[in-house]
Design an enzyme around this catalytic site. Structure first.
Site, PDB file in Angstrom:
ATOM      1  N   TYR A  17     -13.280  -7.000   5.849  1.00  0.00           N
ATOM      2  CA  TYR A  17     -12.068  -7.107   5.022  1.00  0.00           C
ATOM      3  C   TYR A  17     -11.671  -8.585   4.920  1.00  0.00           C
ATOM      4  O   TYR A  17     -11.603  -9.287   5.935  1.00  0.00           O
ATOM      5  CB  TYR A  17     -10.907  -6.297   5.635  1.00  0.00           C
TER       6      TYR A  17
ATOM      7  N   LYS B 143      -2.187 -16.075   8.668  1.00  0.00           N
ATOM      8  CA  LYS B 143      -1.410 -15.221   9.572  1.00  0.00           C
ATOM      9  C   LYS B 143      -0.651 -15.986  10.656  1.00  0.00           C
ATOM     10  O   LYS B 143       0.445 -16.453  10.416  1.00  0.00           O
ATOM     11  CB  LYS B 143      -2.331 -14.159  10.191  1.00  0.00           C
TER      12      LYS B 143
ATOM     13  N   ASP C 252     -14.115 -16.106   8.487  1.00  0.00           N
ATOM     14  CA  ASP C 252     -12.741 -15.736   8.148  1.00  0.00           C
ATOM     15  C   ASP C 252     -12.011 -15.436   9.457  1.00  0.00           C
ATOM     16  O   ASP C 252     -12.140 -14.350  10.013  1.00  0.00           O
ATOM     17  CB  ASP C 252     -12.770 -14.519   7.207  1.00  0.00           C
TER      18      ASP C 252
ATOM     19  N   TYR D 296       0.824  -1.229   0.000  1.00  0.00           N
ATOM     20  CA  TYR D 296       0.000   0.000   0.000  1.00  0.00           C
ATOM     21  C   TYR D 296       0.852   1.271   0.000  1.00  0.00           C
ATOM     22  O   TYR D 296       0.708   2.123   0.867  1.00  0.00           O
ATOM     23  CB  TYR D 296      -0.950   0.000   1.216  1.00  0.00           C
TER      24      TYR D 296
HETATM   25  C1  LIG Z   1      -9.680 -11.100   8.092  1.00  0.00           C
HETATM   26  C2  LIG Z   1      -8.631 -11.185   7.009  1.00  0.00           C
HETATM   27  N1  LIG Z   1      -8.845 -11.975   5.951  1.00  0.00           N
HETATM   28  C3  LIG Z   1      -7.928 -12.104   4.966  1.00  0.00           C
HETATM   29  C4  LIG Z   1      -6.738 -11.407   5.007  1.00  0.00           C
HETATM   30  C5  LIG Z   1      -5.736 -11.559   3.903  1.00  0.00           C
HETATM   31  O1  LIG Z   1      -4.637 -12.293   4.324  1.00  0.00           O
HETATM   32  P1  LIG Z   1      -3.248 -12.217   3.512  1.00  0.00           P
HETATM   33  O2  LIG Z   1      -2.717 -10.840   3.717  1.00  0.00           O
HETATM   34  O3  LIG Z   1      -2.400 -13.285   4.131  1.00  0.00           O
HETATM   35  O4  LIG Z   1      -3.561 -12.503   2.087  1.00  0.00           O
HETATM   36  C6  LIG Z   1      -6.488 -10.557   6.088  1.00  0.00           C
HETATM   37  C7  LIG Z   1      -5.257  -9.750   6.144  1.00  0.00           C
HETATM   38  O5  LIG Z   1      -5.116  -8.805   6.881  1.00  0.00           O
HETATM   39  C8  LIG Z   1      -7.458 -10.435   7.119  1.00  0.00           C
HETATM   40  O6  LIG Z   1      -7.282  -9.630   8.172  1.00  0.00           O
END
Ligand SMILES: Cc1ncc(COP(=O)(O)O)c(C=O)c1O
Length: 428
Positions: free
Chosen positions: A147, A277, A248, A19
């Site tokens: 997100y 993560k 998620d 970013y």
């Molecule tokens: C809730 C959530 N889903 C998906 C992602 C995407 O993960 P990545 O950055 O490993 O592609 C993130 C990243 O911050 C996230 O916070």
């Protein structure tokens, strides 16, 4: 070896950071090594890490147990394709994930990153309905302020307006977005906060493949903590309307919110769950999409019994070995006590910020502490101030937040909270 100047010159010339702009880049700080909760810069300055490298490093840097697990695996083999082969690190990890995640999530699909795990989850849901002959079920119902990642499918279920991806809006698939859950965590639940979601789901049930949401914590969309009852209502209505639920847990998984998985706050189990993560303790990139037998049987007994996804580095053995070691460390080392201590200290020490003129809100859940400002923070101005104070905190939007590694001690955490107070006070 490059001098610091050579390194920063090369970086400035060629490297794109997350970013950022090439024409107006924000500063980057060269890292020499990292140990425990400390990140050491090339000039020898040590920073206490408040970010866990984007919420992934649970046990600190250079952890001997995870180092050994990776090195041992490296001496066996670093990678083999996962089509036609299997291996112990992947099988062990799958078994552990099935054991520790909410009941019923029995099947594990490994991929490379959080965003890809979300893509896999979306494809599972679509293919499930395809197999049942319900080919019209291709729409997802997501939450505003949500997100889910930066790839195209994931962007399509991020908040279309306030999210980071509004610029791609015209190129994305059209999905449905329910109002963000306004009922806060720890406050009495107001049924009215569920009415928009309920209305959208009931009205569009025939075309919805799945609901996708971040359970309890909407992270990158603003660090909001919402009521577990909202999540319970979602699960109940998805059951009633026969719609799949995707949780998620990429940001919330592995203890960050005070439960091993945030779904546990609501005592629910999703049909599909995404992890990433902290899965490898922040060592290597690995993600997992888990699903229940209804989803896997539905896909595999249907018209097209093959699930159509297969990344080159699927179930990378080094990453699986790191994940096995990281989860082992987590479970053996009383993570609940650690997270609870961090939570108590964050609550106590960030409370002073509440009365500061620049501050709109202060909130804490598990090992997440958030100071929300009234105006967007100026990253270029604040980041060097934090570095000057010997702490690594990276604000975004109006948020200055902490997500420290779980191994942080009381004194180190106090340096972080004191640093935040010093900087936020200066904003007035
Ligand atoms: C809730 C959530 N889903 C998906 C992602 C995407 O993960 P990545 O950055 O490993 O592609 C993130 C990243 O911050 C996230 O916070």
């Amino acid at each position: 070896m490059l001098s610091t100047t050579e390194l920063t010159d090369l970086d400035r010339e060629h490297l794109w950071h997350p970013y950022t702009s090439f024409t107006n880049p924000s500063p980057v700080f060269p890292v020499r090594r990292a140990q425990g909760v400390h990140i050491e810069l090339s000039d020898g300055k040590k920073l206490i890490d408040g970010m866990s490298s984007w919420w992934s490093v649970l046990h600190g840097y250079n952890n001997p147990v995870i180092n050994k697990a990776i090195t041992d695996q490296l001496h066996q083999f670093a990678h083999v394709m996962f089509a036609g082969f299997t291996h112990e690190p992947a099988a062990q990890l799958a078994k552990t994930l099935v054991d520790i995640t909410p009941a019923g999530l029995n099947k594990v699909f490994f991929s490379d990153s959080g965003s890809v795990a979300v893509e896999v989850a979306l494809k599972m849901a679509i293919q499930y309905w395809y197999s049942q002959g319900e080919t019209q079920r291709t729409t997802f119902l997501a939450l505003r302020r949500g997100y889910h990642g930066d790839t195209f499918g994931a962007m399509g279920v991020c908040d279309p307006h306030s999210g980071m991806h509004h610029l791609f809006h015209q190129s994305l698939s059209r999905h449905l977005f329910a109002d963000e859950p306004e009922c806060k965590f720890g406050e009495p639940f107001d049924e009215r906060s569920f009415s928009n979601f309920s209305h959208l789901l009931q009205r569009n049930r025939q075309k919805i493949a799945a609901v996708i949401l971040e359970p309890i914590v909407q992270g990158a969309g603003g660090m909001h903590f919402y009521s577990p009852i909202f999540l319970q209502r979602v699960r109940e209505l998805c059951n009633k309307m026969n719609v799949l639920l995707i949780a998620d847990e990429i940001a919330t998984g592995f203890g960050r919110t005070g439960k091993l998985f945030a779904c546990e706050h609501a005592n629910i189990s999703p049909d599909i769950m995404c992890l990433g993560k902290a899965l490898t303790g922040g060592y290597l990139t690995l993600a997992a999409t888990l699903c229940n037998d209804t989803v896997s049987d539905g896909i595999c007994r249907g018209k097209n019994s093959i699930f159509m996804h297969g990344p080159t580095f699927m179930a990378n053995p080094l990453a699986c070995a790191a994940a096995n070691a990281s989860i082992d460390l987590l479970l053996k080392n009383d993570w609940q006590k650690k997270v609870s201590n961090i939570e108590q200290q964050l609550k106590k020490e960030l409370e002073d910020c509440r009365t500061m003129p620049a501050v709109a809100d202060v909130r804490v859940l598990g090992a997440i502490g958030v100071v929300e400002l009234k105006e967007a923070a100026n990253l270029a101005e604040l980041q060097p101030k934090f570095v000057e104070l010997g702490i690594w905190i990276r604000p975004f939007g109006k948020l200055i937040y902490l997500m420290p590694p779980f191994i942080i001690n009381e004194t180190e955490l106090r340096v972080l909270t004191t640093g935040i107070k010093t900087v936020v006070r200066s904003l007035a």
